[in-house]
Write an enzyme that holds these catalytic residues in place. Structure first.
Site, PDB file in Angstrom:
ATOM      1  N   GLN A  13       0.601  -1.162   0.104  1.00  0.00           N
ATOM      2  CA  GLN A  13      -0.090  -0.035  -0.116  1.00  0.00           C
ATOM      3  C   GLN A  13       0.802   1.337  -0.167  1.00  0.00           C
ATOM      4  O   GLN A  13       0.572   2.071  -0.652  1.00  0.00           O
ATOM      5  CB  GLN A  13      -0.916  -0.008   1.170  1.00  0.00           C
ATOM      6  CG  GLN A  13      -1.881  -1.299   1.243  1.00  0.00           C
ATOM      7  CD  GLN A  13      -2.941  -1.085   2.543  1.00  0.00           C
ATOM      8  OE1 GLN A  13      -3.931  -0.179   2.309  1.00  0.00           O
ATOM      9  NE2 GLN A  13      -2.645  -1.708   3.323  1.00  0.00           N
ATOM     10  N   TYR A 127       5.599 -10.955  14.621  1.00  0.00           N
ATOM     11  CA  TYR A 127       5.422  -9.826  14.128  1.00  0.00           C
ATOM     12  C   TYR A 127       5.974  -8.627  14.508  1.00  0.00           C
ATOM     13  O   TYR A 127       7.018  -7.947  14.255  1.00  0.00           O
ATOM     14  CB  TYR A 127       4.130  -9.327  13.303  1.00  0.00           C
ATOM     15  CG  TYR A 127       4.109  -8.278  12.556  1.00  0.00           C
ATOM     16  CD1 TYR A 127       4.895  -8.082  11.241  1.00  0.00           C
ATOM     17  CD2 TYR A 127       3.483  -6.955  12.911  1.00  0.00           C
ATOM     18  CE1 TYR A 127       4.664  -6.726  10.550  1.00  0.00           C
ATOM     19  CE2 TYR A 127       3.096  -6.126  12.405  1.00  0.00           C
ATOM     20  CZ  TYR A 127       3.762  -5.712  11.240  1.00  0.00           C
ATOM     21  OH  TYR A 127       4.012  -4.404  10.570  1.00  0.00           O
ATOM     22  N   TRP A 152      -2.941   0.463  11.546  1.00  0.00           N
ATOM     23  CA  TRP A 152      -4.133   0.149  10.834  1.00  0.00           C
ATOM     24  C   TRP A 152      -4.065   1.045   9.320  1.00  0.00           C
ATOM     25  O   TRP A 152      -5.056   1.745   9.053  1.00  0.00           O
ATOM     26  CB  TRP A 152      -5.255   0.741  11.785  1.00  0.00           C
ATOM     27  CG  TRP A 152      -5.502   0.269  12.878  1.00  0.00           C
ATOM     28  CD1 TRP A 152      -4.434  -0.542  13.667  1.00  0.00           C
ATOM     29  CD2 TRP A 152      -6.678   0.157  13.826  1.00  0.00           C
ATOM     30  NE1 TRP A 152      -5.180  -1.137  14.741  1.00  0.00           N
ATOM     31  CE2 TRP A 152      -6.274  -0.454  15.068  1.00  0.00           C
ATOM     32  CE3 TRP A 152      -7.880   0.749  13.532  1.00  0.00           C
ATOM     33  CZ2 TRP A 152      -7.305  -0.444  15.971  1.00  0.00           C
ATOM     34  CZ3 TRP A 152      -8.925   0.749  14.717  1.00  0.00           C
ATOM     35  CH2 TRP A 152      -8.570  -0.105  15.817  1.00  0.00           C
TER      36      TRP A 152
END
Length: 298
Positions: A13, A127, A152
């Site tokens: 992204q 992670y 987020w």
């Protein structure tokens, strides 16, 4: 003179937003895909630094499969810690400045208030631990490194919460969303725009400049995942927004534990860089509009 950016990663992204917005800034971006620089192979990645002179190196590649990392620890640590550390050592004190993206998952989420940069870390999953190890390796080796912790992340690209919610609503599914995890959504477009806008300053800054070190970046406004889903539907569907039921984290057992409240305080970044981070609903409206445009064009 344009700032030369070497960007690792092309499909995520943030990577896609950096490329899409580069034309609006005085930068020249050279990108390296996973096929050209696989973070599972630190030596091969470091070798690419010599072949691509740059003023700023941006690491937009990472291992982000949070649950899978629990059973894939070695690869997660290689991609998120060993390779970024190797890049930082290769850059050292005299090479290009470095930007690394980290996560709110470096925190345990039990503080009871938003986290500032020097709060104690305590990742609950592999992670988060791998990203924290990457932060530490970079900061130990490269004094001209900016670590941007974010949370987020959403956009009109790839897989993310906004697209998942809109798809579920379109399929007419009954919706129940976690309402006991708190955080701050982040638009990849805003994060990319910030990095590009600061590229010249970062490239020119000397070691010790306050622009380096750890900073938090997230759009303004704390919300739960359910609250975020409600916001998505209000913007995208208006009066046709579906009813979203409240769920608990315990309703969806997962291999990796999540912080209950990993909310990031962004005051340090806003003061240091002189910026104001938008409320998350503003870029969300832009993302929803982009997705609608893509559907119309399909």
């Amino acid at each position: 003179m344009s700032v030369r950016i070497l960007q690792f990663g092309t499909t995520g992204q943030l990577a896609r937003e950096l490329l899409a917005q580069a034309k609006d800034f005085d930068v020249e971006i050279a990108t390296l895909s996973r096929a050209e620089a696989d973070f599972a192979d630190p030596k091969a990645v470091v070798a690419q630094l010599k072949a691509h002179p740059a003023d700023l190196v941006v690491l937009a590649a990472a291992y982000t499969a949070v649950d899978q990392a629990e059973s894939d620890r070695e690869l997660a640590f290689t991609v998120n810690a060993e390779t970024p550390g190797a890049i930082a050592r290769a850059l050292g004190a005299d090479g290009p400045a470095l930007v690394q993206i980290s996560t709110d998952y470096v925190f345990a989420g039990d503080k009871g208030a938003p986290y500032v940069e020097d709060d104690a870390t305590g990742p609950l999953n592999v992670y988060g631990a791998s990203k924290l190890a990457g932060e530490q390796a970079i900061l130990a080796a490269c004094p001209r490194a900016l670590i941007l912790r974010t949370s987020w992340v959403v956009s009109s690209h790839g897989k993310n919460f906004v697209k998942t919610m809109l798809r579920a609503a379109g399929e007419g599914r009954t919706l129940k969303v976690v309402d006991d995890q708190f955080g701050r959504p982040t638009a990849a477009r805003d994060l990319a725009g910030f990095i590009l806008a600061q590229a010249g300053r970062l490239a020119a800054a000397k070691a010790g400049d306050p622009v380096f070190g750890v900073h938090h970046f997230a759009n303004a406004g704390e919300v739960t995942w359910k609250g975020f889903a409600d916001g998505i539907f209000q913007i995208a569907l208006g009066k046709d927004a579906p009813l979203v039921a409240s769920g608990a984290t315990a309703d969806w057992p997962a291999p990796a534990r999540r912080p209950v409240r990993g909310t990031l305080d962004t005051g340090k970044l806003e003061t240091t860089f002189g910026v104001r981070l938008r409320p998350w609903r503003e870029p969300l409206a832009e993302i929803v509009a982009e997705l609608a445009e893509k559907r119309s064009a399909a």
